[in-house]
Design a protein around this motif. Structure first.
Motif, PDB file in Angstrom:
ATOM      1  N   GLY A  14       0.810  -1.216   0.000  1.00  0.00           N
ATOM      2  CA  GLY A  14       0.000   0.000   0.000  1.00  0.00           C
ATOM      3  C   GLY A  14       0.843   1.265   0.000  1.00  0.00           C
ATOM      4  N   VAL A  15       1.933   1.250   0.775  1.00  0.00           N
ATOM      5  CA  VAL A  15       2.817   2.425   0.806  1.00  0.00           C
ATOM      6  C   VAL A  15       3.436   2.641  -0.574  1.00  0.00           C
ATOM      7  CG1 VAL A  15       4.955   3.355   1.768  1.00  0.00           C
ATOM      8  CG2 VAL A  15       3.287   2.283   3.278  1.00  0.00           C
ATOM      9  N   LEU A  33      -1.985   5.485   5.046  1.00  0.00           N
ATOM     10  CA  LEU A  33      -2.929   4.864   4.120  1.00  0.00           C
ATOM     11  C   LEU A  33      -2.456   3.493   3.646  1.00  0.00           C
ATOM     12  CD1 LEU A  33      -3.607   8.046   1.942  1.00  0.00           C
ATOM     13  CD2 LEU A  33      -5.282   6.930   3.442  1.00  0.00           C
ATOM     14  N   GLY A  34      -1.184   3.176   3.931  1.00  0.00           N
ATOM     15  CA  GLY A  34      -0.567   1.977   3.361  1.00  0.00           C
ATOM     16  C   GLY A  34      -1.307   0.690   3.642  1.00  0.00           C
ATOM     17  N   PHE A  35      -1.658   0.439   4.887  1.00  0.00           N
ATOM     18  CA  PHE A  35      -2.255  -0.862   5.204  1.00  0.00           C
ATOM     19  C   PHE A  35      -3.618  -1.036   4.536  1.00  0.00           C
ATOM     20  CE2 PHE A  35      -4.839  -3.675   7.908  1.00  0.00           C
ATOM     21  CZ  PHE A  35      -4.137  -4.847   7.658  1.00  0.00           C
ATOM     22  N   GLY A  36      -4.441  -0.011   4.632  1.00  0.00           N
ATOM     23  CA  GLY A  36      -5.772  -0.115   4.026  1.00  0.00           C
ATOM     24  C   GLY A  36      -5.690  -0.301   2.529  1.00  0.00           C
ATOM     25  N   ALA A  37      -4.819   0.477   1.891  1.00  0.00           N
ATOM     26  CA  ALA A  37      -4.687   0.360   0.438  1.00  0.00           C
ATOM     27  C   ALA A  37      -4.089  -0.987   0.054  1.00  0.00           C
ATOM     28  CB  ALA A  37      -3.819   1.502  -0.096  1.00  0.00           C
ATOM     29  N   GLY A  38      -3.063  -1.404   0.794  1.00  0.00           N
ATOM     30  CA  GLY A  38      -2.423  -2.690   0.494  1.00  0.00           C
ATOM     31  C   GLY A  38      -3.370  -3.850   0.682  1.00  0.00           C
ATOM     32  N   LEU A  39      -4.165  -3.788   1.735  1.00  0.00           N
ATOM     33  CA  LEU A  39      -5.146  -4.843   1.964  1.00  0.00           C
ATOM     34  C   LEU A  39      -6.152  -4.893   0.819  1.00  0.00           C
ATOM     35  CD1 LEU A  39      -6.414  -6.985   3.855  1.00  0.00           C
ATOM     36  CD2 LEU A  39      -7.722  -5.131   4.914  1.00  0.00           C
ATOM     37  N   ALA A  40      -6.621  -3.726   0.396  1.00  0.00           N
ATOM     38  CA  ALA A  40      -7.598  -3.689  -0.692  1.00  0.00           C
ATOM     39  C   ALA A  40      -7.004  -4.272  -1.972  1.00  0.00           C
ATOM     40  CB  ALA A  40      -8.064  -2.250  -0.917  1.00  0.00           C
ATOM     41  N   ILE A  41      -5.770  -3.899  -2.274  1.00  0.00           N
ATOM     42  CA  ILE A  41      -5.127  -4.416  -3.490  1.00  0.00           C
ATOM     43  C   ILE A  41      -4.911  -5.924  -3.370  1.00  0.00           C
ATOM     44  CG2 ILE A  41      -2.978  -4.339  -4.831  1.00  0.00           C
ATOM     45  CD1 ILE A  41      -2.866  -1.300  -3.981  1.00  0.00           C
ATOM     46  N   ALA A  68       3.439  -5.240  -6.772  1.00  0.00           N
ATOM     47  CA  ALA A  68       4.098  -4.390  -5.779  1.00  0.00           C
ATOM     48  C   ALA A  68       5.425  -3.868  -6.324  1.00  0.00           C
ATOM     49  CB  ALA A  68       4.317  -5.180  -4.490  1.00  0.00           C
ATOM     50  N   GLY A  69       6.114  -4.722  -7.066  1.00  0.00           N
ATOM     51  CA  GLY A  69       7.385  -4.307  -7.662  1.00  0.00           C
ATOM     52  C   GLY A  69       7.201  -3.143  -8.624  1.00  0.00           C
ATOM     53  N   VAL A  70       6.144  -3.216  -9.429  1.00  0.00           N
ATOM     54  CA  VAL A  70       5.855  -2.121 -10.362  1.00  0.00           C
ATOM     55  C   VAL A  70       5.572  -0.836  -9.591  1.00  0.00           C
ATOM     56  CG1 VAL A  70       4.172  -1.281 -12.051  1.00  0.00           C
ATOM     57  CG2 VAL A  70       5.040  -3.624 -12.215  1.00  0.00           C
ATOM     58  N   VAL A 249      -9.242   3.279  -4.732  1.00  0.00           N
ATOM     59  CA  VAL A 249      -8.959   1.949  -4.161  1.00  0.00           C
ATOM     60  C   VAL A 249      -9.821   1.743  -2.918  1.00  0.00           C
ATOM     61  CG1 VAL A 249      -7.189   0.597  -2.947  1.00  0.00           C
ATOM     62  CG2 VAL A 249      -6.647   1.689  -5.123  1.00  0.00           C
ATOM     63  N   ALA A 250      -9.908   2.802  -2.101  1.00  0.00           N
ATOM     64  CA  ALA A 250     -10.741   2.714  -0.892  1.00  0.00           C
ATOM     65  C   ALA A 250     -12.207   2.523  -1.254  1.00  0.00           C
ATOM     66  CB  ALA A 250     -10.556   3.974  -0.044  1.00  0.00           C
ATOM     67  N   MET A 251     -12.670   3.225  -2.278  1.00  0.00           N
ATOM     68  CA  MET A 251     -14.070   3.093  -2.674  1.00  0.00           C
ATOM     69  C   MET A 251     -14.363   1.679  -3.198  1.00  0.00           C
ATOM     70  SD  MET A 251     -16.941   4.363  -2.655  1.00  0.00           S
ATOM     71  CE  MET A 251     -17.548   6.027  -2.790  1.00  0.00           C
ATOM     72  N   THR A 252     -13.406   1.104  -3.905  1.00  0.00           N
ATOM     73  CA  THR A 252     -13.571  -0.275  -4.385  1.00  0.00           C
ATOM     74  C   THR A 252     -13.694  -1.228  -3.202  1.00  0.00           C
ATOM     75  OG1 THR A 252     -12.229   0.285  -6.312  1.00  0.00           O
ATOM     76  CG2 THR A 252     -12.540  -2.066  -5.849  1.00  0.00           C
TER      77      THR A 252
END
Lengths: 477, 170
Positions: A14-15, A33-41, A68-70, A249-252
């Motif tokens: 997420g970060v 925002l990292g954890f929430g975004a990373g979890l969603a992804i 994540a690499g990208v 991402v959060a809305m998704t």
């Protein structure tokens, strides 16, 4: 520890995403925002693998790692200053420590629904994906938490009992830092005391504490809806579109949390994106991605749920994705002058439609709707003491805050929150209605409104220099 | 006015702290129970068949029959209490009529069920087909059937009341 490792990995994903596409000018906010975004992804990647029936720890890691690499390469190419790297390193260390502590013991509350979410996730893991056995059983809940629990396949645990707790605690800095940034956008010197007081008020609510340890969909919904709205507000107010990728991402993630959430998402999109002054090219691809992921999932569900399902049926699933596609279509034609004029009336139309819907519901089922509202009021009025005086305090603060000028772009707060509460009442129309109890569906659902209300009231009171003088309000929308 | 607002928020926070103490004094059924003693009380207080069934449901649903690993997972601090509630039942497996009595289950911790299943499956525990799994409460008042298991190795089992199962039984 294996759970904590997974959480840290998701945080880093997420970060990386936030630094690549998000508000990189605010590294601390990117970290929050990292954890929430990373979890969603991570959940969206897992969902795709599970639909394709190729899910497993190896497949998920193999799919997520290059993504994540990208993100990391894009972030690096845009330049990561030494200060940002230091913030990321320090934050990640703190997050890792918190994740280890919060995952050390199982303090999670598990109700019937929680059990079902975990059980279905175990079925999916054992099957290597979603099959005709598990898919029809996803008609009553959103898919997000089920898929999130399947990520336990990458750990040594049978389920992620640390997930609700880590998600809830990780939300605190998101709330505080977005409020800090928002106050900074309104006043030259944001008030740290106001941020601290608002954050403490929100997280001292016993119902919020209850949800932080409750394995369910509601608080995660509240977190993601808040994240979308707050980031949208910052993007519009600062004229900075970089907040939008994380917002979408959060809305998704929000729309996948619960079955009614896509409709709520459309309401908030009408109150935010339809009123946007940001460049359209900064919105269109992310909005399209949101519609494809959420709409695609509902088509998968439509092909598998029973025709006479209590919650979702094929017809209802297709209605949902049809509305999502219509929302995207509406956005695409919003360049037209006529549509832009109509967009200005959307907030009023939403209020009108909600009022009419409530009136029709009460007219056709007065007893049922009346008892539902009474139960809801009893729940928030100390009958179930987890709320305390939360709703009374919010009402009083809202009344007192009338003396302050309204902040700009208030529609998702002053219209979105009441419309959402109206929808929450309307949703009881076809079911057995709400009841008095902590775990009542309506009582859980309304927590979506609380972070938004506290944030807005803090913004309104602390963001203005003085009470407003007589004359027109400064609010613009 | 800002000071007034801050004072209201401070009072609200103080009341939230007071509410936390009130929540702790609620009857166990109306609040979240965390301690083992509370959980035992909670499990005992819910004599409603549906709730008891859920306790069993949680245990059995997540297991595939047959499968190589059937364990009582150690991850829930309250798991032992769940299991204690479940252990008041008799479990009858058809067609072999294998019986896991309450007293045979009670007190046995993780691994006990695994050994039982492995033993009756010739030491392998992976190829057996179970048609029905009956769950009968020790007081004989309620009977449940775990259905949908069986011929498909990957089919999960679902718990439903026996009378409901009779209606859908092929």
């Amino acid at each position: 520890v294996s759970q904590a490792l997974l959480f840290v990995a998701l945080h880093l994903v997420g970060v990386a995403f936030a630094l690549a596409f998000g508000p990189r000018q605010r590294p601390a906010l990117c970290c929050a925002l990292g954890f929430g975004a990373g979890l969603a992804i991570g959940v969206v990647v897992a969902l795709i693998l599970e639909i394709a029936q190729v899910f497993g720890a190896g497949a998920w890691i193999a799919a997520l790692a290059p993504i994540a690499g990208v993100f990391a390469v894009i972030a690096a190419r845009r330049g990561v200053p030494a200060r940002t790297a230091l913030v990321v390193a320090a934050w990640t260390g703190g997050f890792a420590l918190a994740a280890i502590l919060l995952s050390a013991h199982n303090v999670v509350i598990a109700s019937y629904d929680s059990h079902r979410l975990v059980l279905i996730s175990r079925v999916i893991v054992d099957d290597g994906g979603m099959t005709e056995l598990s898919l029809p059983r996803l008609h009553a809940w959103g898919v997000f938490q089920v898929v999130a629990q399947t990520l336990s396949v990458a750990t040594k645990q049978d389920f992620l009992y640390g997930l609700p707790v880590v998600s809830g605690v990780a939300f605190a800095p998101v709330f505080a830092l977005t409020l800090w940034a928002a106050l900074g956008a309104l006043a030259p010197r944001p008030r740290a005391a106001a941020v601290a007081l608002a954050t403490l008020a929100l997280f001292s609510i016993p119902m919020v504490g209850y949800h932080v340890v409750y394995l369910h969909t509601n608080f995660a919904s509240a977190i993601y809806l808040f994240t979308f709205v707050a980031l949208w507000w910052l993007a519009e107010t600062e004229g900075e579109p970089s907040y939008l990728p994380v917002a979408f991402v959060a809305m998704t993630a929000f729309a996948l949390q619960r079955t009614e959430n896509p409709l709520v998402a459309i309401v908030f999109l009408a109150l935010t994106i339809a009123q946007s002054e940001l460049p359209r090219r900064a919105i269109t691809p992310w909005l399209a991605g949101f519609v494809i992921v959420v709409g695609g999932w509902y088509e998968v569900l439509a092909e598998n749920v029973a025709a006479d399902g209590d919650f979702l049926s094929p017809a209802r699933c297709r209605t949902i994705w049809g509305l999502l596609v219509a929302t995207l279509g509406w956005w695409l034609v919003s360049t037209h002058i006529l549509v832009r004029r109509l967009n200005r009336w959307l907030p009023h139309a939403l209020v009108g439609a909600t009022v009419l819907g409530l009136a029709a519901a009460f007219a056709s089922k007065p007893g049922h709707m009346g008892s539902t509202v009474i139960a809801l009021l009893q729940n928030v009025h100390d009958e179930v003491p987890y709320w305390g005086f939360t709703w009374h305090a919010l009402a009083l603060l809202a009344a007192l805050a009338l003396v302050f000028p309204a902040p700009p772009r208030r529609a998702p707060f002053v219209i979105g929150v009441p419309v959402f509460l109206g929808l929450a009442v309307l949703m009881a129309y076809s079911g057995p209605g709400y009841r008095v109890g902590t775990g009542d569906s309506g009582n859980r659902m309304i927590i979506n409104a609380v972070p938004l209300a506290v944030w807005y009231l803090a913004l309104k009171a602390a963001g203005s220099r003085r009470p407003r003088s007589p004359g027109p309000a400064s609010g613009t929308s | 006015m800002k000071k007034v607002l801050a004072a209201v928020v401070a009072l609200w926070i103080a009341h939230n702290a007071y509410t936390w103490t009130r929540v702790q004094q609620l009857p166990c059924e109306q609040r979240v129970c965390r301690s083992p003693r509370d959980l035992e009380h909670w499990a005992r207080s819910f004599r409603h068949p549906r709730i008891s069934a859920q306790l069993a449901h949680f245990y059995f649903f997540r297991q595939y029959i047959p499968r190589t690993r059937i364990t009582i997972p150690p991850w829930m601090s309250n798991w032992q209490w769940y299991f204690k509630a479940v252990s008041r039942m008799e479990v009858v497996v058809a067609p072999d009529k294998m019986l896991v009595r309450a007293d045979a289950v009670e007190g046995l911790k993780s691994g006990a069920i695994k050994r039982t299943w492995l033993r009756r499956n010739g030491g392998q525990g992976t190829r057996r087909i179970v048609q029905e799994l009956y769950v009968r409460f020790a007081d004989g008042a309620t009977e449940y059937v775990l259905a949908e298991g069986g011929t498909d190795r990957r089919a999960p089992l679902f718990l439903m009341p026996a009378d409901a199962y009779e209606e859908v039984k092929p």
